[in-house]
Design a protein around this motif. Structure first.
Motif, PDB file in Angstrom:
ATOM      1  N   UNK A   5     -34.734 -19.075 -36.092  1.00 25.29           N
ATOM      2  CA  UNK A   5     -33.568 -18.924 -36.951  1.00 25.29           C
ATOM      3  C   UNK A   5     -33.479 -17.509 -37.506  1.00 25.29           C
ATOM      4  N   UNK A   6     -34.626 -16.863 -37.637  1.00 24.72           N
ATOM      5  CA  UNK A   6     -34.702 -15.532 -38.229  1.00 24.72           C
ATOM      6  C   UNK A   6     -34.756 -14.447 -37.156  1.00 24.72           C
ATOM      7  N   UNK A   7     -33.990 -14.618 -36.095  1.00 34.26           N
ATOM      8  CA  UNK A   7     -33.983 -13.670 -34.988  1.00 34.26           C
ATOM      9  C   UNK A   7     -33.352 -12.348 -35.425  1.00 34.26           C
ATOM     10  N   UNK A   8     -34.028 -11.236 -35.117  1.00 35.39           N
ATOM     11  CA  UNK A   8     -33.522  -9.900 -35.375  1.00 35.39           C
ATOM     12  C   UNK A   8     -33.252  -9.240 -34.031  1.00 35.39           C
ATOM     13  N   UNK A  90     -41.178 -14.965 -46.421  1.00 31.11           N
ATOM     14  CA  UNK A  90     -41.191 -15.824 -45.238  1.00 31.11           C
ATOM     15  C   UNK A  90     -42.549 -16.484 -45.111  1.00 31.11           C
ATOM     16  N   UNK A  91     -42.556 -17.621 -44.458  1.00 27.84           N
ATOM     17  CA  UNK A  91     -43.812 -18.240 -44.069  1.00 27.84           C
ATOM     18  C   UNK A  91     -43.816 -18.383 -42.541  1.00 27.84           C
ATOM     19  N   UNK A  92     -44.997 -18.564 -42.005  1.00 34.94           N
ATOM     20  CA  UNK A  92     -45.091 -18.668 -40.547  1.00 34.94           C
ATOM     21  C   UNK A  92     -44.373 -19.921 -40.045  1.00 34.94           C
ATOM     22  N   UNK A  93     -44.357 -20.970 -40.847  1.00 32.37           N
ATOM     23  CA  UNK A  93     -43.635 -22.188 -40.479  1.00 32.37           C
ATOM     24  C   UNK A  93     -42.121 -21.974 -40.503  1.00 32.37           C
ATOM     25  N   UNK A  94     -41.650 -21.131 -41.406  1.00 30.77           N
ATOM     26  CA  UNK A  94     -40.215 -20.835 -41.455  1.00 30.77           C
ATOM     27  C   UNK A  94     -39.795 -20.077 -40.197  1.00 30.77           C
ATOM     28  N   UNK A  95     -40.649 -19.191 -39.702  1.00 28.41           N
ATOM     29  CA  UNK A  95     -40.333 -18.434 -38.502  1.00 28.41           C
ATOM     30  C   UNK A  95     -40.265 -19.360 -37.295  1.00 28.41           C
ATOM     31  N   UNK A  96     -41.116 -20.380 -37.292  1.00 23.76           N
ATOM     32  CA  UNK A  96     -41.177 -21.283 -36.137  1.00 23.76           C
ATOM     33  C   UNK A  96     -40.159 -22.409 -36.222  1.00 23.76           C
ATOM     34  N   UNK A  97     -39.015 -22.144 -36.843  1.00 22.02           N
ATOM     35  CA  UNK A  97     -37.936 -23.145 -36.860  1.00 22.02           C
ATOM     36  C   UNK A  97     -36.693 -22.585 -36.234  1.00 22.02           C
TER      37      UNK A  97
END
Length: 97
Positions: A5-8, A90-97
């Motif tokens: 979701x946090x793609x740059x 951010x958390x690592x779990x947030x990145x993996x969504x």
């Protein structure tokens, strides 16, 4: 490869909806880009992979950033690590969504 979701995406990288779908479904991208993704190894956080070297082992990884140059990809990894550990936005779990 899964898309976070946090793609740059770097400006003028040429990463559009067609390339995103091609990467998601076929796990490949024809353009010469540097992809920052979560690592499939449990002891690493992120990996920088050239799009031409994608293999099936990256199917379960999450794409976090797309850059045209390796320097910009390294800079984005620094931004991600700063957000994870220093500012804790951010958390690592947030990145993996």
């Amino acid at each position: 490869m899964k898309i976070s979701k946090y793609l740059w995406v770097e400006k003028n990288a040429g990463f559009n909806k067609l390339r995103r779908a091609q990467l998601k479904i076929q796990n490949r991208c024809r353009r010469h880009l540097y992809l920052v993704c979560t690592s499939y190894n449990s002891h690493l956080l992120f990996e920088i992979v050239e799009s031409q070297y994608l293999t099936d082992s990256y199917k379960e990884c999450y794409l976090v950033a797309v850059a045209k140059s390796k320097e910009m990809a390294l800079q984005q990894v620094g931004v991600l690590i700063n957000a994870l550990y220093n500012s804790k936005t951010l958390s690592y779990d947030m990145i993996k969504t």
